[in-house]
Scaffold this active site. Sequence first.
Site, PDB file in Angstrom:
ATOM      1  CG  ASN A  13      -1.714   1.217   1.427  1.00  0.00           C
ATOM      2  OD1 ASN A  13      -1.826   2.028   0.498  1.00  0.00           O
ATOM      3  ND2 ASN A  13      -2.287   1.397   2.597  1.00  0.00           N
ATOM      4  CD1 TRP A  14       3.354   0.885  -2.949  1.00  0.00           C
ATOM      5  CD2 TRP A  14       3.502   2.125  -4.808  1.00  0.00           C
ATOM      6  NE1 TRP A  14       4.017   0.139  -3.900  1.00  0.00           N
ATOM      7  CE2 TRP A  14       4.116   0.884  -5.051  1.00  0.00           C
ATOM      8  CE3 TRP A  14       3.460   3.071  -5.834  1.00  0.00           C
ATOM      9  CZ2 TRP A  14       4.690   0.565  -6.276  1.00  0.00           C
ATOM     10  CZ3 TRP A  14       4.025   2.753  -7.064  1.00  0.00           C
ATOM     11  CH2 TRP A  14       4.640   1.506  -7.279  1.00  0.00           C
ATOM     12  CE  LYS A  15      -0.081   3.351   4.685  1.00  0.00           C
ATOM     13  NZ  LYS A  15      -0.111   3.486   6.123  1.00  0.00           N
ATOM     14  CG  HIS A  97      -5.916   2.030   5.018  1.00  0.00           C
ATOM     15  ND1 HIS A  97      -5.505   3.054   5.828  1.00  0.00           N
ATOM     16  CD2 HIS A  97      -4.895   1.132   4.968  1.00  0.00           C
ATOM     17  CE1 HIS A  97      -4.262   2.786   6.249  1.00  0.00           C
ATOM     18  NE2 HIS A  97      -3.879   1.630   5.746  1.00  0.00           N
ATOM     19  CD  GLU A  99      -2.933   5.699   6.597  1.00  0.00           C
ATOM     20  OE1 GLU A  99      -2.878   5.698   5.360  1.00  0.00           O
ATOM     21  OE2 GLU A  99      -2.033   5.214   7.314  1.00  0.00           O
ATOM     22  CD  GLU A 169      -3.499  -2.296   7.281  1.00  0.00           C
ATOM     23  OE1 GLU A 169      -2.406  -2.583   6.807  1.00  0.00           O
ATOM     24  OE2 GLU A 169      -4.105  -1.248   7.023  1.00  0.00           O
ATOM     25  N   GLY A 175       2.263   2.636  10.667  1.00  0.00           N
ATOM     26  CA  GLY A 175       3.204   3.734  10.482  1.00  0.00           C
ATOM     27  C   GLY A 175       3.868   4.205  11.767  1.00  0.00           C
ATOM     28  N   GLY A 236       2.865  -1.038   4.272  1.00  0.00           N
ATOM     29  CA  GLY A 236       2.900   0.384   3.939  1.00  0.00           C
ATOM     30  C   GLY A 236       4.328   0.830   3.682  1.00  0.00           C
ATOM     31  N   GLY A 237       4.949   1.401   4.699  1.00  0.00           N
ATOM     32  CA  GLY A 237       6.281   1.991   4.555  1.00  0.00           C
ATOM     33  C   GLY A 237       7.293   1.080   3.878  1.00  0.00           C
TER      34      GLY A 237
HETATM   35  P1  PGA Z   1       2.723   0.546   7.587  1.00  0.00           P
HETATM   36  O1  PGA Z   1       1.277   0.710   6.917  1.00  0.00           O
HETATM   37  O2  PGA Z   1       3.302  -0.761   7.094  1.00  0.00           O
HETATM   38  O3  PGA Z   1       3.506   1.735   7.118  1.00  0.00           O
HETATM   39  O4  PGA Z   1       2.518   0.538   9.070  1.00  0.00           O
HETATM   40  C1  PGA Z   1       0.427  -0.391   6.717  1.00  0.00           C
HETATM   41  C2  PGA Z   1      -0.867   0.062   6.114  1.00  0.00           C
HETATM   42  O5  PGA Z   1      -1.376   1.125   6.503  1.00  0.00           O
HETATM   43  O6  PGA Z   1      -1.438  -0.619   5.242  1.00  0.00           O
END
Ligand code: PGA
Length: 262
Positions: A13-15, A97, A99, A169, A175, A236-237
Amino acid sequence: MSGSRRRPLVAGNWKMNTTVPEGIELARAIVALDRPDEVGVAVLPPFTHLWPICAELRGTGVELGAQNCFWEDAGAYTGEVSPAALAGWCDLVLIGHSERRHLMGETDEQVARKLRRALTHPLQIILAVGETLEQRDAGTTLTVIHRQLDAALDGLDPASLERVVIAYEPVWAIGTGRTATREQAQEVCAAIRTHVAGMVSAQAAERLLILYGGSCTPDNAAGLLAEPDIDGGLIGGASLKPAAFGAIIAAAARAVNATVDG
Ligand code: PGA
């Protein structure tokens, strides 16, 4: 619940990261990784990147996903993206998600509407669920997860569930560098499988892919992915760094092979 091992999925997930040219470079680097057949790999770039990256991924086996979609197919919804516009060339769409739930105020009801609409198209859905730190500290983790699952999956038939992947999650782990322990993650993923068995069917729940997400890195992936109810990761990261993403894919392959051998 363990059982015959499901084919794991490692999804990046590149966000809201990378420009379009940077995203194309990143996609090329991911295509070039060693990707064993026993692990599914997907990338979820920002909307603007999807079309050029689709061309990069064609024939490579790396799946393409969007990070969100709207609950209608067309109309006066400025700035939204329709699942109809994604279907046919994107493989996946991420819905719910944290976020989106917490920063954009998406409700359980909106998540459910998006999932229902996306399911009318040939798309696989990654449904994200997870509790906040306050909810965990208050001992309501499973109540929250069950509520999110009930809202999104109520009345779903087993054939539709075949196209749904759940991503657990914990919001406090996303994050933050503070990952859930493998025991915490396994406990919730097992509870998700049991709950879906009750809602849809035991067979469908046994086939369901349940991913863990939240500060998953090459250092902790092997432990998490060795757990019987964790079938991959939503990353994510670490998905922005090809070497780290590749190491997580390798860990998923080792976990599935250890289950088959052992
Ligand atoms: P993260 O994000 O690996 O940066 O914690 C995961 C996600 O939000 O899918």
